[in-house]
Design an enzyme around this catalytic site. Structure first.
Site, PDB file in Angstrom:
ATOM      1  N   GLU A   1     -87.617 -41.903  36.962  1.00  0.00           N
ATOM      2  CA  GLU A   1     -86.623 -40.869  36.634  1.00  0.00           C
ATOM      3  C   GLU A   1     -87.190 -39.916  35.593  1.00  0.00           C
ATOM      4  O   GLU A   1     -87.672 -40.351  34.529  1.00  0.00           O
ATOM      5  CB  GLU A   1     -85.320 -41.527  36.130  1.00  0.00           C
ATOM      6  CG  GLU A   1     -84.258 -40.478  35.803  1.00  0.00           C
ATOM      7  CD  GLU A   1     -82.844 -41.024  35.683  1.00  0.00           C
ATOM      8  OE1 GLU A   1     -82.638 -42.234  35.906  1.00  0.00           O
ATOM      9  OE2 GLU A   1     -81.950 -40.219  35.355  1.00  0.00           O
TER      10      GLU A   1
ATOM     11  N   GLU B   1     -83.290 -51.551  34.310  1.00  0.00           N
ATOM     12  CA  GLU B   1     -84.103 -50.542  33.623  1.00  0.00           C
ATOM     13  C   GLU B   1     -85.094 -51.199  32.666  1.00  0.00           C
ATOM     14  O   GLU B   1     -84.762 -52.202  32.020  1.00  0.00           O
ATOM     15  CB  GLU B   1     -83.186 -49.592  32.836  1.00  0.00           C
ATOM     16  CG  GLU B   1     -82.267 -48.794  33.741  1.00  0.00           C
ATOM     17  CD  GLU B   1     -81.376 -47.814  32.990  1.00  0.00           C
ATOM     18  OE1 GLU B   1     -81.514 -47.692  31.737  1.00  0.00           O
ATOM     19  OE2 GLU B   1     -80.545 -47.163  33.635  1.00  0.00           O
TER      20      GLU B   1
ATOM     21  N   ASP C   1     -76.779 -51.691  40.632  1.00  0.00           N
ATOM     22  CA  ASP C   1     -77.315 -51.652  39.267  1.00  0.00           C
ATOM     23  C   ASP C   1     -76.785 -52.816  38.451  1.00  0.00           C
ATOM     24  O   ASP C   1     -75.586 -53.134  38.513  1.00  0.00           O
ATOM     25  CB  ASP C   1     -76.861 -50.353  38.576  1.00  0.00           C
ATOM     26  CG  ASP C   1     -77.974 -49.336  38.465  1.00  0.00           C
ATOM     27  OD1 ASP C   1     -79.157 -49.730  38.464  1.00  0.00           O
ATOM     28  OD2 ASP C   1     -77.655 -48.143  38.383  1.00  0.00           O
TER      29      ASP C   1
HETATM   30  O1  KIV Z   1     -77.177 -45.075  38.338  1.00  0.00           O
HETATM   31  C1  KIV Z   1     -77.818 -44.285  39.043  1.00  0.00           C
HETATM   32  O2  KIV Z   1     -77.257 -43.473  39.787  1.00  0.00           O
HETATM   33  C2  KIV Z   1     -79.264 -44.331  38.977  1.00  0.00           C
HETATM   34  C3  KIV Z   1     -80.010 -43.232  39.659  1.00  0.00           C
HETATM   35  C4  KIV Z   1     -79.966 -42.034  38.820  1.00  0.00           C
HETATM   36  C5  KIV Z   1     -81.385 -43.639  40.014  1.00  0.00           C
HETATM   37  O3  KIV Z   1     -79.812 -45.184  38.359  1.00  0.00           O
END
Ligand code: KIV
Length: 289
Positions: free
Chosen positions: A191, A124, A92
């Site tokens: 989500e 995102e 991420d």
């Molecule tokens: O950070 C995370 O775990 C996520 C998932 C909920 C898709 O983005």
């Protein structure tokens, strides 16, 4: 020219993800943030490991994902990558690392790939991220998008709620997914969106949808590992099915060890080291001199 084959042949890369959708095969994705859990997840055959910014909730106890830093994700990603042989590793981009300008975003994404070992990054947002997705993909960075409930917008949204419940909102989500596909994203996390909307998106895009709280029709399902195995605190969201109670297992193990220590049951002679008979008598002789 011969190319080195750095990974095992079954290692999951983008073509495997595309092929699974074409064949209608479901894939699975779980989060991991450290070596032991990533190793267990990989060896269990999970196809994708997400080094998610949910690390903020699950590991650091921040309460939400906003404070998570690039260093925290990079460090987690290094450990996860070391533990992983087969699964694809996605990291991420934390809040604030892709919000200032495109050059800085590329630099941050490259950091996750070069130092963290990530094989793709996730960010995102919908139509507002289209240019950014194009730019990252132009720099050879595979991008997974994330729409519906986007936890980094928690203050803007004022909580965590199902998104896309009205026809207008649903249409907007479908358009967002199509724009992100067009921009070059290889997958999109959906989500907390109604299952009908997730199904429509899954049918309308060629790229894979990764659902969390979005029904069974998504190409890939993702969950936060700690929710799945019972290592979180507080009420679980409705979409989580808890398959184990590791918290209970750990509590019982810790209490049993504690009570054995207090009663003198632990450690026993097999769990400690002794002197040889010769060393013992030599020591006694020295001490008695
Ligand atoms: O950070 C995370 O775990 C996520 C998932 C909920 C898709 O983005």
């Amino acid at each position: 020219m011969a190319y080195l084959q750095p990974d095992k042949p079954e290692k999951v890369y983008l073509p495997a993800i595309r092929a699974a959708k074409e064949k209608g095969e479901k894939l699975v994705c779980l989060t991991a943030y450290d070596y032991p859990t990533a190793r267990i997840v990989d060896e269990a055959g999970v196809d994708i490991i997400l080094v998610g910014d949910s690390i903020g909730n699950v590991i650091h106890g921040y309460g939400n994902t906003i404070p998570v830093s690039l260093d925290e994700i990079t460090s987690a990603c290094i450990a996860v990558k070391r533990a992983t042989e087969r699964a694809m590793v996605i990291a991420d981009l934390p809040y604030g690392t892709y919000h200032v300008n495109p050059d800085e975003t590329v630099r941050n994404a490259l950091r996750l790939m070069k130092y963290g070992g990530a094989e793709a990054v996730k960010l995102e947002g919908g139509r507002n991220r289209v240019d950014l997705v194009k730019r990252l993909v132009d720099e050879e960075i595979p991008v997974c998008a994330h729409i519906g409930l986007t936890p980094q917008s928690v203050y803007k949204m004022g909580g965590y709620r199902v998104q896309g419940r009205t026809a207008d909102q649903a249409k907007r989500l479908i358009e967002d997914a199509q724009m992100l596909e067009e921009a070059g994203a290889f997958a999109i996390v959906l989500e907390l969106v109604p299952r009908e909307v997730a199904q429509l998106i899954t049918e309308k895009v060629v790229i894979s949808t990764i659902g969390i709280g979005a029904g069974a029709e998504c190409d890939i399902q993702v969950l936060v590992l700690h929710d799945l195995v019972g290592m979180t605190f507080g009420r679980l969201p409705r979409f989580v099915r808890q398959y184990a109670d590791i918290r209970q297992v750990m509590t019982e193990a810790i209490q049993a060890w504690s009570s054995d220590v207090k009663s003198g049951e632990y450690p026993n002679d097999n769990e400690s080291y002794g002197l040889t008979a010769d060393a013992k008598s030599e020591l006694e002789a020295i001490l008695n001199k």
